[in-house]
Scaffold this active site. Sequence first.
Site, short mmCIF file in Angstrom:
data_model
loop_
_atom_site.label_atom_id
_atom_site.label_comp_id
_atom_site.label_asym_id
_atom_site.label_seq_id
_atom_site.Cartn_x
_atom_site.Cartn_y
_atom_site.Cartn_z
CG ASP A 18 -66.73 75.00 45.39
OD1 ASP A 18 -65.64 74.78 44.82
OD2 ASP A 18 -67.50 74.09 45.76
CE1 TYR A 61 -71.65 69.75 45.62
CE2 TYR A 61 -71.14 72.08 45.46
CZ TYR A 61 -70.77 70.79 45.81
OH TYR A 61 -69.53 70.57 46.35
CE LYS A 102 -66.39 71.21 44.07
NZ LYS A 102 -67.66 71.85 44.46
CG HIS A 117 -67.64 66.19 42.89
ND1 HIS A 117 -68.82 66.86 42.70
CD2 HIS A 117 -67.37 66.32 44.22
CE1 HIS A 117 -69.24 67.38 43.85
NE2 HIS A 117 -68.38 67.06 44.79
P1 NDP Z 1 -69.48 74.16 55.87
O1 NDP Z 1 -68.44 73.55 56.73
O2 NDP Z 1 -69.15 75.32 55.04
O3 NDP Z 1 -70.70 74.52 56.83
C1 NDP Z 1 -71.93 74.97 56.34
C2 NDP Z 1 -72.95 74.96 57.49
O4 NDP Z 1 -72.54 75.88 58.51
C3 NDP Z 1 -74.32 75.36 57.06
O5 NDP Z 1 -75.24 74.60 57.80
C4 NDP Z 1 -74.41 76.83 57.46
O6 NDP Z 1 -75.74 77.17 57.76
C5 NDP Z 1 -73.56 76.87 58.70
N1 NDP Z 1 -72.87 78.16 58.87
C6 NDP Z 1 -72.13 78.82 57.96
N2 NDP Z 1 -71.61 79.95 58.48
C7 NDP Z 1 -72.07 80.00 59.77
C8 NDP Z 1 -71.90 80.93 60.82
N3 NDP Z 1 -71.15 82.03 60.66
N4 NDP Z 1 -72.50 80.67 62.01
C9 NDP Z 1 -73.25 79.57 62.18
N5 NDP Z 1 -73.46 78.64 61.22
C10 NDP Z 1 -72.87 78.87 60.01
O7 NDP Z 1 -70.11 72.96 55.02
P2 NDP Z 1 -70.22 72.45 53.53
O8 NDP Z 1 -70.28 70.99 53.65
O9 NDP Z 1 -71.32 73.10 52.80
O10 NDP Z 1 -68.83 72.83 52.83
C11 NDP Z 1 -68.58 74.06 52.19
C12 NDP Z 1 -68.53 73.90 50.69
O11 NDP Z 1 -67.51 72.98 50.29
C13 NDP Z 1 -69.79 73.29 50.06
O12 NDP Z 1 -70.87 74.16 50.05
C14 NDP Z 1 -69.26 72.91 48.71
O13 NDP Z 1 -69.17 74.03 47.88
C15 NDP Z 1 -67.89 72.35 49.07
N6 NDP Z 1 -67.90 70.89 49.27
C16 NDP Z 1 -67.18 70.12 48.37
C17 NDP Z 1 -67.15 68.75 48.50
C18 NDP Z 1 -66.37 67.94 47.53
O14 NDP Z 1 -66.50 66.72 47.52
N7 NDP Z 1 -65.54 68.53 46.71
C19 NDP Z 1 -67.89 68.05 49.57
C20 NDP Z 1 -68.55 68.95 50.49
C21 NDP Z 1 -68.54 70.31 50.32
P3 NDP Z 1 -76.45 78.47 57.08
O15 NDP Z 1 -76.53 78.19 55.61
O16 NDP Z 1 -77.78 78.52 57.75
O17 NDP Z 1 -75.59 79.65 57.41
#
Ligand code: NDP
Length: 279
Positions: A52, A57, A82, A115
């Site tokens: 995604d 991004y 998006k 988006h």
């Molecule tokens: P998430 O809720 O997926 O959380 C991501 C964070 O959690 C990162 O800091 C990551 O750090 C950490 N993390 C992930 N797995 C673990 C684990 N097993 N243990 C501990 N920490 C963990 O956040 P996002 O906001 O990135 O949302 C996910 C996706 O949704 C986005 O990447 C994007 O693709 C989409 N999105 C879409 C939006 C929209 O408007 N349509 C808005 C926001 C997001 P690390 O990388 O160090 O593991």
Amino acid sequence: MEKKITDIQGTWELSNGVKMPYVGLGVWQSDQGEEVMNAVKWALKAGYRHIDTAAAYKNEEGVGKAIKESGVNREDIFVTSKLWNDDQGYEETLKAFETTMEKLQLDVLDLYLIHWPVEGKYKDTWRAMEKLYNDGRIRAIGVSNFLKPQLEDLLKDAKVKPMVNQLEFHPWLVQQELQDFCEKNNIQYEGWSPLMQGKLFSEDIVNDIAEKYDKSPAQIVLRWDLQHGVITIPKSVNEKHIKSNIEIFDFELSDEDMKTIDALDKSERLGPDPANFDF
Ligand code: NDP
């Protein structure tokens, strides 16, 4: 239609018959170069078949390169991108789509989403999405951050109904009424920030349930998404997290534990509220 949960490559069928993997890798805030490329390659190696991304991004090039270099067949990977707010409008959308496709180095996109619902523009944008869909450039089209009023408004004129709505979704923000509306209209609900970027890991109840199932809080929350029929796209650039986030197919949350997690809902958002987002 029954939504079976089998393994990381399992899919649910969208309203037009396209099969979408119900777990994907989110790549927001993953840097364009090696960071996003490694994340995508690790994910594909671990078994993920859904990525995604978004124009906003600024890492579509890295995603495209990693897919090419991964050795996994393009046809086996579901890629979402998006359209950003500044590019809304009919001609603008057609142009922005080509830029996205050049960056991703793809001929056909699996899912393209608006988006955010930019007022006064999203209907012209949708007409362009419909054209791209009818021309066979996109396998499924949808929206993101559309609440009920905007969905109703779009559905009034849409010739092709959106197949997906991607929204913030986690135990602290459930929006049940919106979910029900999407289900009634055959629009697949997809959750962003499923882990609330880690904030949920401090929730005692999630930790207690994690202990009970011998799983991590992240695994509990992601499994809860799937058992609700919500597509989930956790982001990580850490290989260990990427792998462990999909170890969610060897257990099932009981109805009681599902309800306990449901009760955590407090309509708390991490991101902006689409009802008063400043475009
Ligand atoms: P998430 O809720 O997926 O959380 C991501 C964070 O959690 C990162 O800091 C990551 O750090 C950490 N993390 C992930 N797995 C673990 C684990 N097993 N243990 C501990 N920490 C963990 O956040 P996002 O906001 O990135 O949302 C996910 C996706 O949704 C986005 O990447 C994007 O693709 C989409 N999105 C879409 C939006 C929209 O408007 N349509 C808005 C926001 C997001 P690390 O990388 O160090 O593991």
